[in-house]
Motif scaffolding. Structure first.
Motif, mmCIF file in Angstrom:
data_model
loop_
_atom_site.group_PDB
_atom_site.id
_atom_site.type_symbol
_atom_site.label_atom_id
_atom_site.label_comp_id
_atom_site.label_asym_id
_atom_site.label_seq_id
_atom_site.Cartn_x
_atom_site.Cartn_y
_atom_site.Cartn_z
ATOM 1 N N PHE A 1 69.218 9.808 80.769
ATOM 2 C CA PHE A 1 68.183 8.876 80.316
ATOM 3 C C PHE A 1 67.280 9.646 79.361
ATOM 4 N N VAL A 2 66.960 9.052 78.210
ATOM 5 C CA VAL A 2 66.052 9.707 77.267
ATOM 6 C C VAL A 2 64.903 8.769 76.916
ATOM 7 N N THR A 3 63.759 9.369 76.684
ATOM 8 C CA THR A 3 62.597 8.658 76.174
ATOM 9 C C THR A 3 61.788 9.671 75.358
ATOM 10 N N VAL A 4 60.574 9.339 74.996
ATOM 11 C CA VAL A 4 59.778 10.228 74.140
ATOM 12 C C VAL A 4 59.618 11.603 74.795
ATOM 13 N N GLY A 5 60.230 12.630 74.208
ATOM 14 C CA GLY A 5 60.045 13.993 74.663
ATOM 15 C C GLY A 5 60.672 14.346 75.988
ATOM 16 N N LEU A 6 61.574 13.503 76.515
ATOM 17 C CA LEU A 6 62.101 13.744 77.862
ATOM 18 C C LEU A 6 63.577 13.367 77.951
ATOM 19 N N VAL A 7 64.350 14.217 78.633
ATOM 20 C CA VAL A 7 65.732 13.910 79.008
ATOM 21 C C VAL A 7 65.847 14.067 80.522
ATOM 22 N N LEU A 8 66.355 13.049 81.181
ATOM 23 C CA LEU A 8 66.635 13.108 82.620
ATOM 24 C C LEU A 8 68.145 13.025 82.801
ATOM 25 N N VAL A 9 68.721 13.975 83.523
ATOM 26 C CA VAL A 9 70.157 13.985 83.789
ATOM 27 C C VAL A 9 70.358 13.876 85.294
ATOM 28 N N GLY A 10 71.142 12.891 85.722
ATOM 29 C CA GLY A 10 71.395 12.685 87.144
ATOM 30 C C GLY A 10 72.850 12.363 87.407
ATOM 31 N N GLY A 11 73.172 12.149 88.679
ATOM 32 C CA GLY A 11 74.533 11.793 89.038
ATOM 33 C C GLY A 11 75.052 12.654 90.159
ATOM 34 N N GLU B 1 75.473 8.615 66.218
ATOM 35 C CA GLU B 1 75.366 9.574 67.315
ATOM 36 C C GLU B 1 73.919 9.856 67.697
ATOM 37 N N GLY B 2 72.966 9.540 66.805
ATOM 38 C CA GLY B 2 71.560 9.759 67.097
ATOM 39 C C GLY B 2 70.860 8.591 67.744
ATOM 40 N N HIS B 3 71.573 7.497 67.986
ATOM 41 C CA HIS B 3 70.995 6.366 68.712
ATOM 42 C C HIS B 3 70.693 6.814 70.145
ATOM 43 N N PRO B 4 69.572 6.377 70.736
ATOM 44 C CA PRO B 4 69.206 6.862 72.078
ATOM 45 C C PRO B 4 70.309 6.712 73.131
ATOM 46 N N ASP B 5 70.991 5.573 73.147
ATOM 47 C CA ASP B 5 72.067 5.395 74.127
ATOM 48 C C ASP B 5 73.208 6.372 73.882
ATOM 49 N N LYS B 6 73.516 6.623 72.605
ATOM 50 C CA LYS B 6 74.614 7.530 72.291
ATOM 51 C C LYS B 6 74.255 8.989 72.537
ATOM 52 N N ILE B 7 72.972 9.336 72.419
ATOM 53 C CA ILE B 7 72.542 10.676 72.841
ATOM 54 C C ILE B 7 72.926 10.884 74.302
ATOM 55 N N CYS B 8 72.652 9.878 75.113
ATOM 56 C CA CYS B 8 72.936 9.968 76.551
ATOM 57 C C CYS B 8 74.430 10.042 76.825
ATOM 58 N N ASP B 9 75.215 9.245 76.138
ATOM 59 C CA ASP B 9 76.671 9.305 76.313
ATOM 60 C C ASP B 9 77.192 10.700 75.993
ATOM 61 N N GLN B 10 76.693 11.294 74.914
ATOM 62 C CA GLN B 10 77.169 12.626 74.514
ATOM 63 C C GLN B 10 76.720 13.710 75.486
ATOM 64 N N ILE B 11 75.524 13.586 76.021
ATOM 65 C CA ILE B 11 75.074 14.541 77.040
ATOM 66 C C ILE B 11 75.970 14.439 78.274
ATOM 67 N N SER B 12 76.224 13.217 78.722
ATOM 68 C CA SER B 12 77.053 13.015 79.917
ATOM 69 C C SER B 12 78.450 13.586 79.728
ATOM 70 N N ASP B 13 79.043 13.344 78.565
ATOM 71 C CA ASP B 13 80.397 13.849 78.335
ATOM 72 C C ASP B 13 80.416 15.343 78.045
ATOM 73 N N ALA B 14 79.340 15.893 77.520
ATOM 74 C CA ALA B 14 79.257 17.348 77.349
ATOM 75 C C ALA B 14 79.209 18.041 78.711
ATOM 76 N N VAL B 15 78.489 17.448 79.659
ATOM 77 C CA VAL B 15 78.471 17.981 81.023
ATOM 78 C C VAL B 15 79.870 17.910 81.623
ATOM 79 N N LEU B 16 80.535 16.770 81.475
ATOM 80 C CA LEU B 16 81.900 16.618 81.985
ATOM 81 C C LEU B 16 82.826 17.669 81.384
ATOM 82 N N ASP B 17 82.768 17.863 80.076
ATOM 83 C CA ASP B 17 83.626 18.846 79.418
ATOM 84 C C ASP B 17 83.358 20.251 79.938
ATOM 85 N N ASP B 18 82.083 20.578 80.160
ATOM 86 C CA ASP B 18 81.749 21.917 80.633
ATOM 87 C C ASP B 18 82.288 22.149 82.042
ATOM 88 N N VAL B 19 82.272 21.118 82.865
ATOM 89 C CA VAL B 19 82.857 21.232 84.204
ATOM 90 C C VAL B 19 84.375 21.415 84.105
#
Length: 387
Positions: free
Chosen positions: A47-57, A15-33
Motif C-alpha cells: 500500500f502506498v500513500t504520501v511518503g509511505l509504503v506499507l508491505v504486508g502479507g 509503472e509509476g501509477h500508485p497501484d502499479k508501484i505496489c504490484d512491482q513491490i509485491s512481485d519484487a519481494v516474490l522474486d527475491d524469495v
C-alpha cells in the motif's frame, strides 16, 4: 456486441501509477524469495500513500528479504528520483507488516493441492500478432512508450505517473480503426502555459507525435480519430502524492482490458502455488495455443479450483460461433495435452523462478521474453493434429 459496428475501449497505466508501484513491490519481494528458495510461499501486498509504503502479507521461506533496500530500489527504478514529484525513493517511510503463511492453508498445499478456491480465465483471439485484443495491446504500448521517452530524456518533462485509454471501432467483429486515444501524462511545470492551468499546445502536439504516432499503426488512424491529452489541462501532482495505491487493483489492465471475463483474483505478489496466478497463466497458454492451431478464431477458457484439491473442479471452454470443433471435443484435447494440477502447471510453465517483477507493469499477457512461458505456441501443432 452483436451489432455490425461497435466501439470497445481498454486502458493501461504506467509503472509509476500508485497501484502499479505496489504490484512491482509485491512481485519484487516474490522474486527475491524465489531467488533464494524455490519452494517459498508468498502472498505479499503493498500500500502506498504520501511518503509511505506499507508491505504486508504472509511469507514462509528459508531466505531473507532486505525489504527496505528492495522497496527503495523498485521505487528508484520506476523513476521517483525527483523530489518535485512528492514521492522519493530515498525518503519514503516503510512499514513491514509481513507474517507467516497459515498452517491451515499449508497442509492443503503441501500435498500438491490448490492454494485457494476460485476461478481463472484465459483468452486469445486473432485480432493482433500477439493473439490479444487490440485495445489493450495498444493501450499497453502507449504507456510503455510514455515511460521510454521519459527515461531516455526525449520528453524529459514527463513524470512517472500516467495512463492511457484506447477505443477501437469494430466492424463485423474485426478491428477497423482507432476511434479515440486518451493520454494522461504526469509532467513538470515547465510545459504549462503563461496562466499555469494547462499544458501548451506545443507540448500536447509533441506528446501526440512522440507517444501516440510511433505506437498506433498509421492505417488505423484517420482524420476523425480523436486525441485527448491531459484533458483537465495539467497533471503536475500525481503518483502517491495525489492518490493511494494497492496491490491487485488493476486486474483488467493486467489481463485482457475487459474484453474477456475475469475470475476476480489478482496476480502480483502470489507464488505459483496460488492458482489465481498459475491457473490464469495456464488458461491463457491453452487459449493461445488453440487459437494458434486455428481451432477457433476466439477462445475463452475458465478453470475453477477448490483449496487443497489438485484437479480443477470444472473446465469451461467458449469459442466463437464459427468454430467447427465442439467444446466437448476441445475439452477432451485440453485434458490430454495439459496438466491442470498446480504442480503440473508450475512444471510446464517453469514458474518457480524469479520472473515475476517484469509481469507487474504493462500486462501479463501478449508479452515477449523468456519469462513469459505461457505466451508460447509450442502446443499448437499437436492440437491441430488432434482435430
Amino acid at each position: 456486441m452483436g451489432d455490425k459496428t461497435y466501439l470497445f475501449s481498454s486502458e493501461s497505466v504506467t509503472e509509476g501509477h500508485p497501484d502499479k508501484i505496489c504490484d512491482q513491490i509485491s512481485d519484487a519481494v516474490l522474486d527475491d524469495v524465489l531467488r533464494q528458495d524455490i519452494n517459498g510461499r508468498v502472498a505479499c501486498e503493498a500500500f502506498v500513500t504520501v511518503g509511505l509504503v506499507l508491505v504486508g502479507g504472509e511469507i514462509t521461506t528459508t531466505g531473507y528479504v532486505d525489504l527496505p533496500n528492495l522497496v527503495r530500489q523498485v521505487i528508484r527504478d520506476i523513476g521517483y528520483i525527483n523530489p518535485d514529484f512528492g514521492f522519493h525513493y530515498n525518503t519514503v517511510a516503510l512499514l513491514n507488516c509481513i507474517g507467516k503463511q497459515s498452517p491451515d492453508i499449508a497442509q492443503g498445499v503441501d500435498t500438491g493441492g490448490a492454494g485457494d478456491q476460485g476461478l481463472m480465465t484465459g483468452y486469445a483471439s486473432h485480432e493482433t500478432d500477439e493473439l490479444m485484443p487490440m485495445p489493450i495491446i495498444l493501450a499497453h504500448k502507449l504507456t510503455k512508450r510514455m515511460a521510454d521517452v521519459r527515461k531516455s530524456g526525449d520528453l524529459c518533462y514527463l513524470g512517472p505517473d500516467g495512463k492511457s485509454q484506447l477505443t477501437v471501432e469494430y466492424e463485423d467483429g474485426k478491428p477497423k480503426r482507432v476511434h479515440t486515444v486518451v493520454l494522461a501524462c504526469q509532467h513538470t511545470e515547465e510545459i504549462l502555459d503563461y496562466v499555469g492551468t494547462a499544458i501548451t499546445e506545443d507540448a500536447r502536439n509533441e506528446m501526440i507525435d512522440k507517444i501516440i504516432r510511433p505506437v498506433v499503426p498509421e492505417d488505423l488512424l484517420d482524420d476523425a480519430t480523436k486525441f485527448y491529452v491531459n484533458q483537465t489541462g495539467k497533471f503536475v501532482i500525481g503518483g502517491p502524492q495525489s492518490d493511494t495505491g494497492m496491490t491487485g487493483r488493476k486486474i483488467m489492465v493486467d489481463t485482457y482490458g475487459g474484453m474477456a471475463a475475469h475470475g476476480g483474483g489478482a496476480f502480483s505478489g502470489k507464488d505459483p502455488t496460488k492458482v489465481d496466478r498459475s491457473a490464469a497463466y495456464m488458461a491463457r497458454y491453452i487459449a493461445k495455443n488453440l487459437v494458434a492451431a486455428e481451432i477457433a478464431e476466439k477462445c475463452t477458457i475458465q478453470l475453477a479450483y477448490v483449496i487443497g484439491k489438485a484437479e480443477p473442479v470444472s473446465i469451461n471452454i467458449f469459442t466463437d460461433p464459427l468454430s467447427k470443433v465442439p467444446p466437448s471435443k476441445i475439452e477432451e484435447i485440453v485434458r490430454k495435452h495439459f496438466d491442470l494440477t498446480p504442480a503440473g502447471m508450475i512444471e510446464q510453465l517453469n514458474l518457480r523462478r524469479p520472473i515475476f517483477k517484469k509481469t507487474a507493469a504493462y500486462g501479463h499477457f501478449g508479452r515477449n521474453g523468456d519469462e513469459f512461458t505461457w505466451e508460447k505456441t509450442d502446443k499448437a501443432a499437436d492440437l491441430a493434429r488432434e482435430v
